[in-house]
Design a protein around this motif. Structure first.
Motif, PDB file in Angstrom:
ATOM      1  N   THR A   1      20.998   2.565  -9.754  1.00  0.00           N
ATOM      2  CA  THR A   1      20.342   3.220  -8.632  1.00  0.00           C
ATOM      3  C   THR A   1      19.556   4.399  -9.174  1.00  0.00           C
ATOM      4  O   THR A   1      20.104   5.244  -9.883  1.00  0.00           O
ATOM      5  CB  THR A   1      21.374   3.691  -7.589  1.00  0.00           C
ATOM      6  N   VAL A   2      18.276   4.431  -8.844  1.00  0.00           N
ATOM      7  CA  VAL A   2      17.367   5.456  -9.341  1.00  0.00           C
ATOM      8  C   VAL A   2      16.798   6.216  -8.152  1.00  0.00           C
ATOM      9  O   VAL A   2      16.240   5.613  -7.239  1.00  0.00           O
ATOM     10  CB  VAL A   2      16.222   4.836 -10.162  1.00  0.00           C
ATOM     11  N   THR A   3      16.981   7.535  -8.172  1.00  0.00           N
ATOM     12  CA  THR A   3      16.404   8.393  -7.145  1.00  0.00           C
ATOM     13  C   THR A   3      15.203   9.087  -7.757  1.00  0.00           C
ATOM     14  O   THR A   3      15.300   9.701  -8.820  1.00  0.00           O
ATOM     15  CB  THR A   3      17.424   9.428  -6.648  1.00  0.00           C
ATOM     16  N   LEU A   4      14.078   8.983  -7.062  1.00  0.00           N
ATOM     17  CA  LEU A   4      12.808   9.514  -7.532  1.00  0.00           C
ATOM     18  C   LEU A   4      12.215  10.450  -6.492  1.00  0.00           C
ATOM     19  O   LEU A   4      12.568  10.361  -5.310  1.00  0.00           O
ATOM     20  CB  LEU A   4      11.817   8.364  -7.760  1.00  0.00           C
ATOM     21  N   THR A   5      11.320  11.304  -6.924  1.00  0.00           N
ATOM     22  CA  THR A   5      10.514  12.093  -6.002  1.00  0.00           C
ATOM     23  C   THR A   5       9.066  11.705  -6.251  1.00  0.00           C
ATOM     24  O   THR A   5       8.589  11.758  -7.395  1.00  0.00           O
ATOM     25  CB  THR A   5      10.694  13.606  -6.227  1.00  0.00           C
ATOM     26  N   TRP A   6       8.394  11.276  -5.181  1.00  0.00           N
ATOM     27  CA  TRP A   6       6.991  10.883  -5.263  1.00  0.00           C
ATOM     28  C   TRP A   6       6.224  11.617  -4.173  1.00  0.00           C
ATOM     29  O   TRP A   6       6.551  11.481  -2.998  1.00  0.00           O
ATOM     30  CB  TRP A   6       6.851   9.378  -5.085  1.00  0.00           C
TER      31      TRP A   6
ATOM     32  N   GLY B   1       6.458  14.573  -3.218  1.00  0.00           N
ATOM     33  CA  GLY B   1       7.363  15.387  -2.419  1.00  0.00           C
ATOM     34  C   GLY B   1       8.364  14.610  -1.583  1.00  0.00           C
ATOM     35  O   GLY B   1       9.161  15.203  -0.861  1.00  0.00           O
ATOM     36  N   GLU B   2       8.335  13.297  -1.660  1.00  0.00           N
ATOM     37  CA  GLU B   2       9.225  12.444  -0.854  1.00  0.00           C
ATOM     38  C   GLU B   2      10.258  11.766  -1.744  1.00  0.00           C
ATOM     39  O   GLU B   2       9.949  11.272  -2.822  1.00  0.00           O
ATOM     40  CB  GLU B   2       8.374  11.378  -0.153  1.00  0.00           C
ATOM     41  N   ALA B   3      11.511  11.727  -1.288  1.00  0.00           N
ATOM     42  CA  ALA B   3      12.578  11.068  -2.040  1.00  0.00           C
ATOM     43  C   ALA B   3      12.483   9.556  -1.854  1.00  0.00           C
ATOM     44  O   ALA B   3      12.282   9.070  -0.742  1.00  0.00           O
ATOM     45  CB  ALA B   3      13.940  11.558  -1.579  1.00  0.00           C
ATOM     46  N   VAL B   4      12.614   8.835  -2.964  1.00  0.00           N
ATOM     47  CA  VAL B   4      12.555   7.377  -2.970  1.00  0.00           C
ATOM     48  C   VAL B   4      13.730   6.884  -3.807  1.00  0.00           C
ATOM     49  O   VAL B   4      13.990   7.414  -4.884  1.00  0.00           O
ATOM     50  CB  VAL B   4      11.235   6.877  -3.598  1.00  0.00           C
ATOM     51  N   THR B   5      14.449   5.887  -3.317  1.00  0.00           N
ATOM     52  CA  THR B   5      15.574   5.328  -4.056  1.00  0.00           C
ATOM     53  C   THR B   5      15.361   3.836  -4.255  1.00  0.00           C
ATOM     54  O   THR B   5      15.001   3.123  -3.312  1.00  0.00           O
ATOM     55  CB  THR B   5      16.896   5.564  -3.306  1.00  0.00           C
ATOM     56  N   VAL B   6      15.565   3.365  -5.480  1.00  0.00           N
ATOM     57  CA  VAL B   6      15.466   1.937  -5.797  1.00  0.00           C
ATOM     58  C   VAL B   6      16.731   1.518  -6.540  1.00  0.00           C
ATOM     59  O   VAL B   6      17.368   2.325  -7.204  1.00  0.00           O
ATOM     60  CB  VAL B   6      14.223   1.597  -6.641  1.00  0.00           C
TER      61      VAL B   6
ATOM     62  N   GLU C   1       0.846  -1.185   0.000  1.00  0.00           N
ATOM     63  CA  GLU C   1       0.000   0.000   0.000  1.00  0.00           C
ATOM     64  C   GLU C   1       0.882   1.236   0.000  1.00  0.00           C
ATOM     65  O   GLU C   1       2.030   1.205   0.440  1.00  0.00           O
ATOM     66  CB  GLU C   1      -0.893   0.006   1.241  1.00  0.00           C
ATOM     67  N   GLY C   2       0.355   2.346  -0.496  1.00  0.00           N
ATOM     68  CA  GLY C   2       1.054   3.628  -0.452  1.00  0.00           C
ATOM     69  C   GLY C   2       2.405   3.594  -1.130  1.00  0.00           C
ATOM     70  O   GLY C   2       2.540   3.183  -2.272  1.00  0.00           O
ATOM     71  N   GLY C   3       3.434   4.022  -0.400  1.00  0.00           N
ATOM     72  CA  GLY C   3       4.787   4.065  -0.933  1.00  0.00           C
ATOM     73  C   GLY C   3       5.323   2.693  -1.300  1.00  0.00           C
ATOM     74  O   GLY C   3       6.050   2.546  -2.286  1.00  0.00           O
ATOM     75  N   ASP C   4       4.954   1.669  -0.542  1.00  0.00           N
ATOM     76  CA  ASP C   4       5.389   0.301  -0.868  1.00  0.00           C
ATOM     77  C   ASP C   4       4.776  -0.157  -2.187  1.00  0.00           C
ATOM     78  O   ASP C   4       5.417  -0.848  -2.968  1.00  0.00           O
ATOM     79  CB  ASP C   4       5.003  -0.682   0.240  1.00  0.00           C
ATOM     80  N   GLU C   5       3.543   0.248  -2.434  1.00  0.00           N
ATOM     81  CA  GLU C   5       2.883  -0.101  -3.695  1.00  0.00           C
ATOM     82  C   GLU C   5       3.614   0.551  -4.868  1.00  0.00           C
ATOM     83  O   GLU C   5       3.858  -0.073  -5.900  1.00  0.00           O
ATOM     84  CB  GLU C   5       1.428   0.345  -3.660  1.00  0.00           C
ATOM     85  N   LEU C   6       3.989   1.811  -4.686  1.00  0.00           N
ATOM     86  CA  LEU C   6       4.743   2.509  -5.730  1.00  0.00           C
ATOM     87  C   LEU C   6       6.070   1.797  -5.993  1.00  0.00           C
ATOM     88  O   LEU C   6       6.433   1.563  -7.133  1.00  0.00           O
ATOM     89  CB  LEU C   6       5.006   3.962  -5.338  1.00  0.00           C
ATOM     90  N   LEU C   7       6.790   1.446  -4.931  1.00  0.00           N
ATOM     91  CA  LEU C   7       8.074   0.756  -5.097  1.00  0.00           C
ATOM     92  C   LEU C   7       7.916  -0.555  -5.856  1.00  0.00           C
ATOM     93  O   LEU C   7       8.736  -0.883  -6.713  1.00  0.00           O
ATOM     94  CB  LEU C   7       8.727   0.504  -3.735  1.00  0.00           C
ATOM     95  N   GLN C   8       6.870  -1.302  -5.566  1.00  0.00           N
ATOM     96  CA  GLN C   8       6.629  -2.563  -6.271  1.00  0.00           C
ATOM     97  C   GLN C   8       6.413  -2.308  -7.760  1.00  0.00           C
ATOM     98  O   GLN C   8       6.979  -3.002  -8.606  1.00  0.00           O
ATOM     99  CB  GLN C   8       5.417  -3.293  -5.684  1.00  0.00           C
ATOM    100  N   ARG C   9       5.610  -1.292  -8.088  1.00  0.00           N
ATOM    101  CA  ARG C   9       5.351  -0.972  -9.498  1.00  0.00           C
ATOM    102  C   ARG C   9       6.619  -0.514 -10.206  1.00  0.00           C
ATOM    103  O   ARG C   9       6.895  -0.920 -11.334  1.00  0.00           O
ATOM    104  CB  ARG C   9       4.280   0.113  -9.623  1.00  0.00           C
ATOM    105  N   VAL C  10       7.393   0.344  -9.547  1.00  0.00           N
ATOM    106  CA  VAL C  10       8.622   0.860 -10.148  1.00  0.00           C
ATOM    107  C   VAL C  10       9.600  -0.279 -10.413  1.00  0.00           C
ATOM    108  O   VAL C  10      10.141  -0.403 -11.517  1.00  0.00           O
ATOM    109  CB  VAL C  10       9.264   1.949  -9.257  1.00  0.00           C
TER     110      VAL C  10
ATOM    111  N   ASN D   1       2.564  11.756 -10.229  1.00  0.00           N
ATOM    112  CA  ASN D   1       3.273  12.369  -9.097  1.00  0.00           C
ATOM    113  C   ASN D   1       4.665  11.793  -8.875  1.00  0.00           C
ATOM    114  O   ASN D   1       5.170  11.792  -7.756  1.00  0.00           O
ATOM    115  CB  ASN D   1       2.459  12.245  -7.803  1.00  0.00           C
ATOM    116  N   LEU D   2       5.271  11.263  -9.924  1.00  0.00           N
ATOM    117  CA  LEU D   2       6.599  10.656  -9.819  1.00  0.00           C
ATOM    118  C   LEU D   2       7.549  11.362 -10.776  1.00  0.00           C
ATOM    119  O   LEU D   2       7.229  11.547 -11.944  1.00  0.00           O
ATOM    120  CB  LEU D   2       6.532   9.166 -10.164  1.00  0.00           C
ATOM    121  N   ARG D   3       8.700  11.755 -10.254  1.00  0.00           N
ATOM    122  CA  ARG D   3       9.702  12.428 -11.072  1.00  0.00           C
ATOM    123  C   ARG D   3      11.046  11.723 -10.888  1.00  0.00           C
ATOM    124  O   ARG D   3      11.464  11.448  -9.768  1.00  0.00           O
ATOM    125  CB  ARG D   3       9.814  13.897 -10.656  1.00  0.00           C
ATOM    126  N   VAL D   4      11.711  11.432 -12.003  1.00  0.00           N
ATOM    127  CA  VAL D   4      13.042  10.829 -11.957  1.00  0.00           C
ATOM    128  C   VAL D   4      14.043  11.942 -11.682  1.00  0.00           C
ATOM    129  O   VAL D   4      14.145  12.890 -12.451  1.00  0.00           O
ATOM    130  CB  VAL D   4      13.379  10.114 -13.281  1.00  0.00           C
TER     131      VAL D   4
END
Length: 115
Positions: free
Chosen positions: A95-100, A102-107, A22-31, A80-83
Motif C-alpha cells: 500500500t502506497v500513500t502519495l501526495t499529488w 496537495g491531495e492524498a492518493v492511495t494505491v 483523465e486527471g487523478g485517474d490518469e495519474l493512478l493508471q501511470r502509478v 507534483n507527486l511525493r511518496v
C-alpha cells in the motif's frame, strides 16, 4: 490521456471503445503501471518500472525499506507527486500513500505473495 487498465486488461466503455483516464485517474493508471512493470523489461526504456519483483530475494528484515526505495525510484519522474508512506503487508500487498497536487492518493499493488 492514458488508457484505463484493470487486472491487466483494458477497460471498455458502453460503446466498446477503450476508456481513457483523465486527471487523478490518469495519474493512478501511470502509478499502478510503473509499480507493476519489472524495471528494465523494456529495452528502449530501461528506467521504466520498479524493482518490487525482487523483494522475494531479499531478507525479510530488509523488505520494507527496499519497498520504499523501489517505489520512490519507479515514481521519481512523476511531477507534483511525493511518496508519503509505503506499507508492505504479510500477504504481499503493498500500500502506497502519495501526495499529488496537495491531495492524498492511495494505491495497492501485489508484490508476489511475500511480506
Amino acid at each position: 490521456m492514458e488508457l484505463m487498465v484493470r487486472d491487466g486488461d483494458y477497460i471498455h466503455d458502453e460503446a466498446g471503445r477503450f476508456r481513457r483516464a483523465e486527471g487523478g485517474d490518469e495519474l493512478l493508471q501511470r502509478v499502478l503501471w510503473k509499480l507493476s512493470i519489472p524495471r528494465g523489461s523494456f529495452p528502449l526504456l530501461p528506467e521504466l518500472g520498479s524493482q518490487l519483483y525482487q523483494l522475494g530475494r531479499c531478507k525479510p528484515a530488509q523488505r520494507q525499506a527496499l519497498a520504499r526505495q523501489y517505489v520512490a525510484q519507479a515514481l521519481e519522474n512523476e511531477e507534483n507527486l511525493r511518496v508519503e508512506q509505503v506499507s508492505l503487508g504479510g500477504d504481499g500487498a503493498l500500500t502506497v500513500t502519495l501526495t499529488w497536487q496537495g491531495e492524498a492518493v492511495t494505491v495497492t499493488v501485489q508484490t508476489g505473495g511475500i511480506g
